[in-house]
Design an enzyme around this catalytic site. Sequence first.
Site, PDB file in Angstrom:
ATOM      1  N   CYS A   8       0.875  -1.189   0.000  1.00 43.70           N
ATOM      2  CA  CYS A   8       0.000   0.000   0.000  1.00 43.70           C
ATOM      3  C   CYS A   8       0.904   1.228   0.000  1.00 43.70           C
ATOM      4  O   CYS A   8       2.074   1.132  -0.371  1.00 43.70           O
ATOM      5  CB  CYS A   8      -0.968  -0.029   1.184  1.00 43.70           C
ATOM      6  N   ASN A  11       2.268   1.458   4.372  1.00 39.39           N
ATOM      7  CA  ASN A  11       2.615   0.195   5.039  1.00 39.39           C
ATOM      8  C   ASN A  11       2.331   0.231   6.555  1.00 39.39           C
ATOM      9  O   ASN A  11       3.033  -0.402   7.337  1.00 39.39           O
ATOM     10  CB  ASN A  11       4.077  -0.196   4.767  1.00 39.39           C
ATOM     11  N   CYS A  13      -1.380   0.688   7.412  1.00 43.03           N
ATOM     12  CA  CYS A  13      -2.819   0.397   7.519  1.00 43.03           C
ATOM     13  C   CYS A  13      -3.203  -0.840   6.700  1.00 43.03           C
ATOM     14  O   CYS A  13      -3.339  -1.935   7.247  1.00 43.03           O
ATOM     15  CB  CYS A  13      -3.652   1.606   7.081  1.00 43.03           C
ATOM     16  N   ARG A  14      -3.368  -0.661   5.387  1.00 42.78           N
ATOM     17  CA  ARG A  14      -3.953  -1.744   4.582  1.00 42.78           C
ATOM     18  C   ARG A  14      -3.042  -2.958   4.414  1.00 42.78           C
ATOM     19  O   ARG A  14      -3.472  -4.101   4.631  1.00 42.78           O
ATOM     20  CB  ARG A  14      -4.343  -1.205   3.190  1.00 42.78           C
ATOM     21  N   SER A  15      -1.787  -2.735   4.006  1.00 38.54           N
ATOM     22  CA  SER A  15      -0.951  -3.907   3.685  1.00 38.54           C
ATOM     23  C   SER A  15      -0.542  -4.741   4.906  1.00 38.54           C
ATOM     24  O   SER A  15      -0.527  -5.975   4.800  1.00 38.54           O
ATOM     25  CB  SER A  15       0.248  -3.532   2.804  1.00 38.54           C
ATOM     26  N   ASP A 126      -8.154   3.733   1.095  1.00 39.26           N
ATOM     27  CA  ASP A 126      -7.204   4.196   2.104  1.00 39.26           C
ATOM     28  C   ASP A 126      -7.975   4.663   3.345  1.00 39.26           C
ATOM     29  O   ASP A 126      -8.751   5.613   3.261  1.00 39.26           O
ATOM     30  CB  ASP A 126      -6.401   5.348   1.485  1.00 39.26           C
TER      31      ASP A 126
HETATM   32  P1  4NP Z   1      -1.779   2.732   4.110  1.00 36.36           P
HETATM   33  O1  4NP Z   1      -2.423   4.074   4.694  1.00 36.36           O
HETATM   34  O2  4NP Z   1      -1.221   3.103   2.743  1.00 36.36           O
HETATM   35  O3  4NP Z   1      -2.942   1.800   4.025  1.00 36.36           O
HETATM   36  O4  4NP Z   1      -0.716   2.306   5.100  1.00 36.36           O
HETATM   37  C1  4NP Z   1      -1.730   5.273   4.762  1.00 36.36           C
HETATM   38  C2  4NP Z   1      -0.786   5.450   5.756  1.00 36.36           C
HETATM   39  C3  4NP Z   1      -0.105   6.648   5.857  1.00 36.36           C
HETATM   40  C4  4NP Z   1      -0.372   7.661   4.951  1.00 36.36           C
HETATM   41  C5  4NP Z   1      -1.317   7.485   3.954  1.00 36.36           C
HETATM   42  C6  4NP Z   1      -1.984   6.278   3.845  1.00 36.36           C
HETATM   43  N1  4NP Z   1       0.319   8.904   5.061  1.00 36.36           N
HETATM   44  O5  4NP Z   1       0.026   9.814   4.281  1.00 36.36           O
HETATM   45  O6  4NP Z   1       1.189   9.035   5.952  1.00 36.36           O
END
Ligand code: 4NP
Length: 165
Positions: A8, A11, A13-15, A126
Site C-alpha cells: 500500500c 505500510n 494500515c492496509r498492507s 485508504d
Molecule cells: P496505508 O495508509 O497506505 O494503508 O498504510 C496510509 C498510511 C499513511 C499515509 C497514507 C496512507 N500517510 O500519508 O502518511
Amino acid sequence: MIKVLFVCLGNICRSPLAEGIFNAKVKSMGLDKHLQSDSAGTSDYHIGELPDERTLSCAKRKGIAIQHRGRQVHRTDFRDFAYIVAMDEHNLKNLNQLKEKTPHPTKEVYLMRNFVAGSTGLPVPDPYYGGEKEFEEVYAILDEALDGFLNHLKEAHPQLAEKGK
Ligand code: 4NP
C-alpha cells in the site's frame, strides 16, 4: 515456499492488515510451510514504525496477530516475491514504474480486488483519514479479496490444494 508481498502507500494500515489476515488464513489451512507473506509501502513515510494503532485494534478485535515494522518496497522485492499485490491503482502505478528499473520488467503486479469477481479495478480504500468504521470496511474487503487470492493460488499451484489439511 511461495512468497507474497502486499503493498500500500504507508505500510501501516492496509498492507500489514492484509499480511496478518493472509497469514491467519494460511495457518488455518495448514499451508504455512508453503505460503509466506510480507508487506511494504510505496512511500518512505513510516519506515521502521509499528502499524497504525487503528490497524492494530482492528486486527485485535478479529483475533489477528500482526508482527510488522514499516518498510519501503525495494527493487529486489521483484526478485524475491512470486506475487506482488497492490491495494489500489496508485500503488499499482508506482510498482509498475519501479519494476521497469529491475531485471524483471515483465513481472505481473496484481490488484487486490481483482481476485473478487465483480470487484475488478476497485481499490482497497485508504482508511488513513477515517476511523474505526473505515478500518472495519477495509477488513471486510481484505477478508473477501484474500479468499479470492487464496483460491487463485490453489488453482495456479495445485500442490497447495493437496498439501492443505
Ligand atoms: P496505508 O495508509 O497506505 O494503508 O498504510 C496510509 C498510511 C499513511 C499515509 C497514507 C496512507 N500517510 O500519508 O502518511
